[in-house]
Enzyme design. Structure first.
Site, short mmCIF file in Angstrom:
data_model
loop_
_atom_site.label_atom_id
_atom_site.label_comp_id
_atom_site.label_asym_id
_atom_site.label_seq_id
_atom_site.Cartn_x
_atom_site.Cartn_y
_atom_site.Cartn_z
N LYS A 226 -12.13 -69.21 75.10
CA LYS A 226 -12.71 -70.09 76.12
C LYS A 226 -13.88 -70.88 75.54
CE LYS A 226 -15.53 -69.76 80.34
NZ LYS A 226 -16.16 -68.81 81.31
N ASP A 231 -21.93 -74.34 81.44
CA ASP A 231 -21.30 -74.07 82.74
C ASP A 231 -22.34 -74.13 83.85
OD1 ASP A 231 -19.62 -73.36 84.77
OD2 ASP A 231 -19.60 -71.22 84.28
N LYS A 238 -24.09 -72.83 90.21
CA LYS A 238 -24.75 -71.55 89.94
C LYS A 238 -26.20 -71.60 90.42
CE LYS A 238 -22.15 -70.41 85.73
NZ LYS A 238 -21.57 -69.14 86.17
N ASP A 249 -21.42 -69.98 77.23
CA ASP A 249 -20.16 -69.73 77.93
C ASP A 249 -18.96 -70.10 77.06
OD1 ASP A 249 -18.91 -68.64 80.12
OD2 ASP A 249 -18.74 -70.52 81.20
N ASP A 308 -16.57 -72.53 89.93
CA ASP A 308 -17.25 -71.71 88.94
C ASP A 308 -16.32 -70.67 88.32
OD1 ASP A 308 -19.40 -70.96 87.38
OD2 ASP A 308 -20.16 -69.50 88.84
N GLU A 310 -13.90 -71.47 86.39
CA GLU A 310 -13.25 -72.52 85.61
C GLU A 310 -12.62 -72.02 84.33
OE1 GLU A 310 -16.43 -71.69 83.09
OE2 GLU A 310 -16.44 -71.82 85.26
N ARG A 312 -10.72 -69.49 83.62
CA ARG A 312 -9.29 -69.14 83.72
C ARG A 312 -8.41 -70.38 83.87
NH1 ARG A 312 -10.76 -65.55 88.82
NH2 ARG A 312 -12.64 -65.49 87.53
#
Length: 459
Positions: A226, A231, A238, A249, A308, A310, A312
């Protein structure tokens, strides 16, 4: 301050032959301390009885950080001195682990500290048979340090447009082929998860494929990482006092990049491709909104219940791509869910998927220090991903088991012909304090785990 120190252990002959130093060593608890014998500066180390390779790395890291802070030029240790201190362990593995821990223990990321210059005490291991193991330790540390550098870097410096260029530079002359898929290519390949998540960013999304054929006859292993370079959470913003760590991230992308670095520089006899979807999850008038539906290349549709979640969404594209590569083994790794940190804390990651391979990966992590714990894929939770508008939602209707339902989501995109593992490393992005061979910064977790696992399944 001396320019050179010699490292000895509390049971060494030089300690036993000197009454004052013998008493000093006897009173010392596990750890290390400085002492002078005449004009010679020694680091005296006392090892606990429960010796392991991780203890070797931790010991080396603590000493390296200490003497580097003191600006000691060189530290010398004899091969026999080191291997005798850890006599219950394989000699070559001890040498490699000590060098690895040493190099990583003094790691610093000081690019943006104007008054600080990184300094590391040079380690010299003497002995006729040490060199090959020393070089192995240096390669392992270099790979993990590269992962750390990627994670520590600022998001305006390392972003979806610059990340591929950093990888190109890193793999020059290594035998790793770097293929960069730009936004136009992503559209041709229908990587709609990556395109959707990246919509709100000023940086165009990208997708990098790192190909290394140390032995093309071996089964193909796909490592999926990933790569969210920052993020914000998107529209599902967030909250928090300081979101600086969200530049990390992309820890999964850093892990697979480090793994390819280790495999290539070790000239490992493996056949591997790293697949890295790279986006920034930001807020703009074009950002994806909750409730929108993404149609993936395999025909599955996903309702975006929460922007959030995101990671996956972009990993789904990469898993489908691994199927196009016809990978026999697929391992994806991601800073995916806070739930895994709630379950396991900050010392080990969760691994989901093939039970036999999960057990193998745990054994590998127990040896190399990238610890994992096998987690269940609870079939009863799969239906909680149902959506009223699409084939599935990207979040579960459950209030708990977030790491499990995220893994169940990913499983829907795994090619049926492949053996699959998912590693959730969200609790291991960084350390809050310096200890052992970790600095107070990004960990570089996963580089060793993935490289050693790839070697294992390629035997």
């Amino acid at each position: 301050m001396s320019t050179e120190v010699k490292i000895i252990f509390a049971n060494d002959a030089i300690v036993s032959s000197n009454g004052a130093v013998k008493q000093f060593a006897a009173n010392q608890t596990a750890g290390h301390s400085s002492v002078f014998i005449g004009e010679t500066h020694y680091i005296v180390v006392k090892v606990c009885k429960e010796a392991s390779l991780e203890k070797v790395r931790v010991t080396a890291g603590n000493i390296a950080r200490d003497v580097s802070a003191q600006k000691v030029g060189t530290a010398v240790i004899e091969e026999a001195t080191l291997t005798n201190a850890f006599a219950n362990l394989n000699k070559g593995a001890v040498l490699t682990a000590f060098v690895e821990g040493w190099q990583l223990g003094a790691y610093q990321f000081v690019t943006y500290k104007s008054a600080v210059t990184a300094f590391q005490t040079t380690l010299q291991v003497t002995g006729d048979e040490a060199q090959a193991f020393v070089e192995a330790g240096e390669i392992r540390a270099e790979a993990m340090a590269f992962s750390r550098d990627l994670m520590n870097e600022l998001s305006n410096v390392l972003n979806p447009e610059t990340f591929p260029e950093v990888l190109k530079k890193n793999f020059e002359g290594t035998g790793v082929e770097v293929n960069v898929l730009d936004k136009d290519k992503l559209e041709q390949l229908e990587m709609n998860g990556v395109l959707t998540v990246g919509r709100g960013s000023m940086y165009k999304p990208s997708f990098v494929e790192l190909v290394y054929k140390g032995d093309a006859s071996k089964p193909l292993v796909a490592l999926v990482g990933k790569g969210v370079t920052f993020d914000t959470g998107g529209i599902s913003l967030k909250s928090g006092k300081d979101l600086s760590d969200m530049r990390m991230d992309m820890g999964g992308a850093a892990a697979v990049s480090g793994a390819l670095t280790l495999l290539a520089k070790s000239q490992a006899q493996v056949n591997v491709v790293a697949l890295i979807p790279i986006v920034e999850n930001n807020i703009d008038r074009t950002s994806v909104l909750p409730g929108e539906v993404i149609t993936y290349k395999n025909g599955l549709t996903v309702q975006v219940g929460n922007t959030d979640a995101e990671g996956r969404l972009i990993l789904a594209d990469a898993l489908l791509r691994a199927g196009e590569w016809k990978a026999e083994y697929i391992v994806d790794i991601a800073t995916l869910t806070g739930a895994i940190a709630n379950a396991l804390g900050t010392e080990l990651a969760g691994v989901f998927g093939d039970e036999e391979l999960s057990a193998d990966m745990k054994k590998i992590g127990d040896q190399n220090g990238d610890y994992v714990w096998p987690m269940p894929l609870v079939e009863a939770y799969d239906k909680t991903l149902d959506s009223d508008y699409a084939d599935m939602n990207n979040i579960s209707s459950l209030t708990g088991a977030g790491s499990i339902t995220a893994a169940l989501f990913l499983r829907r995109f795994v090619p049926k012909e492949s053996k699959w593992l998912h590693v959730d490393m969200a609790g291991l992005m960084s350390k809050s304090s310096a200890s052992g061979y970790y600095a107070k910064s990004a960990t570089g977790y996963g580089a060793r785990l993935l490289a050693d696992f790839t070697t294992h399944v390629s035997k």
